[in-house]
Motif scaffolding. Structure first.
Motif, short mmCIF file in Angstrom:
data_model
loop_
_atom_site.label_atom_id
_atom_site.label_comp_id
_atom_site.label_asym_id
_atom_site.label_seq_id
_atom_site.Cartn_x
_atom_site.Cartn_y
_atom_site.Cartn_z
N ALA A 1 0.86 -1.19 0.00
CA ALA A 1 0.00 0.00 0.00
C ALA A 1 0.89 1.23 0.00
O ALA A 1 1.83 1.35 0.79
CB ALA A 1 -0.90 -0.01 1.22
N ILE A 2 0.60 2.15 -0.92
CA ILE A 2 1.35 3.40 -1.02
C ILE A 2 0.37 4.56 -1.13
O ILE A 2 -0.82 4.34 -1.37
CB ILE A 2 2.31 3.40 -2.23
N SER B 1 -3.90 4.54 -0.05
CA SER B 1 -4.97 3.79 -0.73
C SER B 1 -4.52 3.16 -2.04
O SER B 1 -5.18 2.26 -2.54
CB SER B 1 -6.17 4.71 -1.00
N ALA B 2 -3.41 3.60 -2.61
CA ALA B 2 -2.93 3.01 -3.86
C ALA B 2 -2.22 1.69 -3.56
O ALA B 2 -1.70 1.48 -2.46
CB ALA B 2 -1.98 3.96 -4.58
N ILE B 3 -2.19 0.81 -4.55
CA ILE B 3 -1.56 -0.50 -4.39
C ILE B 3 -0.44 -0.64 -5.42
O ILE B 3 -0.62 -0.34 -6.60
CB ILE B 3 -2.59 -1.64 -4.57
N HIS B 4 0.70 -1.09 -4.96
CA HIS B 4 1.86 -1.36 -5.80
C HIS B 4 2.04 -2.87 -5.84
O HIS B 4 2.39 -3.48 -4.84
CB HIS B 4 3.09 -0.66 -5.19
N GLN C 1 -8.49 1.12 -0.63
CA GLN C 1 -7.40 0.18 -0.83
C GLN C 1 -7.90 -1.16 -1.36
O GLN C 1 -7.26 -1.78 -2.21
CB GLN C 1 -6.67 -0.01 0.51
N GLU C 2 -9.06 -1.59 -0.90
CA GLU C 2 -9.61 -2.88 -1.31
C GLU C 2 -9.92 -2.91 -2.81
O GLU C 2 -9.60 -3.87 -3.51
CB GLU C 2 -10.88 -3.22 -0.52
N LEU C 3 -10.55 -1.83 -3.29
CA LEU C 3 -10.88 -1.77 -4.72
C LEU C 3 -9.62 -1.69 -5.57
O LEU C 3 -9.54 -2.30 -6.65
CB LEU C 3 -11.79 -0.57 -5.00
N ASN C 4 -8.62 -0.96 -5.10
CA ASN C 4 -7.36 -0.86 -5.84
C ASN C 4 -6.64 -2.21 -5.85
O ASN C 4 -6.01 -2.57 -6.85
CB ASN C 4 -6.46 0.22 -5.24
#
Length: 137
Positions: free
Chosen positions: A19-20, A35-38, A80-83
């Protein structure tokens, strides 16, 4: 577990999700919430069949590094979940697109009639253009 087909699946421990903080708009929330995901997925170290690995490495996709690591950044959604779901779906789509078999191209030749029509059209066009020139006295 990311399922690609009936026989092929990727275990969760081979996919690294981090998570970033997301870039762009979001108001005060953007500076506080990651909320972004790497997503990182190492093709060579994975349990994918060799055919899948070879096809993925042969792709000229900017998301795949020279070392064979797929990097996907998902930040389209506010949670975060949707990403996370979006990143996993994009990885799944990338791998499935690599496995689509390309159709063999059958070389064809233009027909005699189509060649004749093309030459006739060129002659007509040439005649039209030559008539546009200056008129001799």
């Amino acid at each position: 577990m990311l399922t690609l087909s009936n026989k092929v699946a990727i275990p969760d421990n081979e996919i690294e999700l981090t998570a970033i903080r997301a870039a762009g708009k979001g108001g005060q929330n953007v500076n506080k919430v990651s909320s972004a995901i790497h997503l990182r997925f190492d093709i060579q170290a994975s349990s994918l069949p060799d055919a899948y690995k070879a096809r993925l490495m042969a792709l000229s996709d900017s998301r795949i590094s020279k070392e064979g690591v797929v990097v996907i950044k998902a930040q389209n959604y506010r949670t975060q979940e949707l990403n996370r779901e979006d990143a996993l779906e994009r990885l799944q789509a990338l791998i499935k697109s690599a496995m689509v078999e390309q159709k063999k191209r059958k070389p064809t030749k233009p027909t005699k009639a189509s060649q004749r029509r093309r030459v006739d059209a060129k002659k007509r066009k040439s005649q039209t253009k030559s008539l546009r020139g200056k008129v001799a006295p």
